[in-house]
Design a protein around this motif. Structure first.
Motif, PDB file in Angstrom:
ATOM      1  N   ILE A  69       0.840  -1.203   0.000  1.00 36.77           N
ATOM      2  CA  ILE A  69       0.000   0.000   0.000  1.00 36.77           C
ATOM      3  C   ILE A  69       0.879   1.259   0.000  1.00 36.77           C
TER       4      ILE A  69
ATOM      5  N   ILE B 213       3.999   1.606  -1.136  1.00 38.38           N
ATOM      6  CA  ILE B 213       4.647   1.776  -2.448  1.00 38.38           C
ATOM      7  C   ILE B 213       3.643   2.332  -3.472  1.00 38.38           C
ATOM      8  N   THR B 214       2.445   1.784  -3.459  1.00 38.19           N
ATOM      9  CA  THR B 214       1.439   2.227  -4.424  1.00 38.19           C
ATOM     10  C   THR B 214       1.018   3.673  -4.152  1.00 38.19           C
ATOM     11  N   GLU B 215       0.902   4.033  -2.877  1.00 31.71           N
ATOM     12  CA  GLU B 215       0.550   5.419  -2.522  1.00 31.71           C
ATOM     13  C   GLU B 215       1.653   6.385  -2.955  1.00 31.71           C
TER      14      GLU B 215
ATOM     15  N   GLU C 177       3.782   5.969  -5.404  1.00 34.85           N
ATOM     16  CA  GLU C 177       3.705   6.112  -6.869  1.00 34.85           C
ATOM     17  C   GLU C 177       2.581   7.070  -7.264  1.00 34.85           C
TER      18      GLU C 177
END
Lengths: 82, 219
Positions: free
Chosen positions: A44, A46-48, A50
């Protein structure tokens, strides 16, 4: 975006995902040092990152991240390429 | 046993390994976490699992190099994965796995996970560095009862010992309701060392069970 702004933005993301702020934003800080930064929250976070920095990481880049310092450097280099 | 051949998995085995992961993840249930936690059909999850294996990252449960297979008449019929956690300074396998999932599954799936992640509270455990981690055992139905699991465990342990002669321990994570698997592991010298239980009963909508055992064998 300067280094301090990047750090502050990451800090906001970590607080939002981990729901606490019991960590110090030092370059040496790694996931293992932060309560709640487990395999699930890692995805979560890493995705946030990005999403909020509007960057995309390659798998090789992700697998070289050892601590906060290397994450800041990677984000910074991605933003410079824009 | 003579007709069975044990060998390391190769890239050509990836579709079989995806089936191994799916069957092992489900255990004795019909819940596939790579599907339920990411809002994917089983077919979509299978494609992403294949994509993760194809990245050729060593040192975790989605590494082709981790798997030992049993072959019968040229066809893979059983498999078990094993790697030495953090060997040679490798990243912890949980980070490698999380990076693979973030990279492969994509943003939409992770956004969905975000809304469900709290159900996993209490169930996430760390893997012990430099212990042999065994994960994702599968034996196809018609080849059960042939001691293939014994052969796979022995092969993975032997390989681990060659790679790291100071190897002291092997660990397996297993859902608490998978009594057949637990029995097989016990027969192979593993004992339950600790357990992790989810704090939210809703976890049963997403995972096969709400409790995981860490089974260990010391050398």
């Amino acid at each position: 975006m300067d280094r301090n702004e990047i750090i502050e933005k990451i800090r906001h993301i970590l607080v939002a995902v981990l729901k606490h702020q019991n960590f110090e934003m030092k370059d040496e800080m790694s996931a293992a040092d932060v309560a709640g930064w487990d395999s699930l929250t890692h995805m979560i976070i890493i995705t946030e990152i990005e999403k909020q920095f509007a960057v995309n990481f390659k798998l090789k880049e992700l697998n070289k991240l050892t601590n906060l310092g290397t994450l800041i450097e990677l984000i910074s280099s991605k933003l410079d390429q824009k | 046993m003579n007709e069975y051949l044990f060998r390391k998995a190769m890239p050509k085995d990836i579709p079989f390994l995806a089936d191994v992961v799916i069957a092992a993840e489900k255990g004795v249930s019909d819940k596939l976490s790579y599907s339920t936690l990411f809002n994917l059909s089983e077919d979509q999850a299978r494609k992403f699992i294949i994509a993760m294996f194809e990245e050729e990252i060593d040192g975790c449960e989605f590494s082709v190099s981790s798997f030992l297979l049993a072959e019968y008449n040229g066809e893979p019929v059983a498999a078990f994965g094993g790697w030495i956690e953090g060997f040679n300074g490798e990243m912890p396998s949980r980070v490698l796995k999380s990076n693979l999932i973030s990279y492969t599954f994509g943003r939409e799936c992770i956004e969905f996970l975000k809304t469900k992640a709290n159900v996993m509270n209490g169930l996430i455990s760390e893997r012990e560095p430099l212990a042999l981690q065994l994960e994702y055992l599968f034996v196809s139905k018609e080849h059960r009862g042939k001691k293939l699991t014994d052969g796979l465990i022995k092969g993975l342990v032997d390989e681990g010992m060659i790679l790291y002669p100071s190897l002291k321990k092997a660990q397996i994570q297993v859902f608490g309701n998978n009594s057949n698997a637990i029995k097989v592991y016990e027969k192979n010298g593993f004992q339950v060392a600790s357990s992790y239980k989810a704090t939210d009963a809703a976890v049963l909508q997403f995972l096969p069970f709400d409790e995981k055992f860490i089974m260990e064998k010391n050398f």
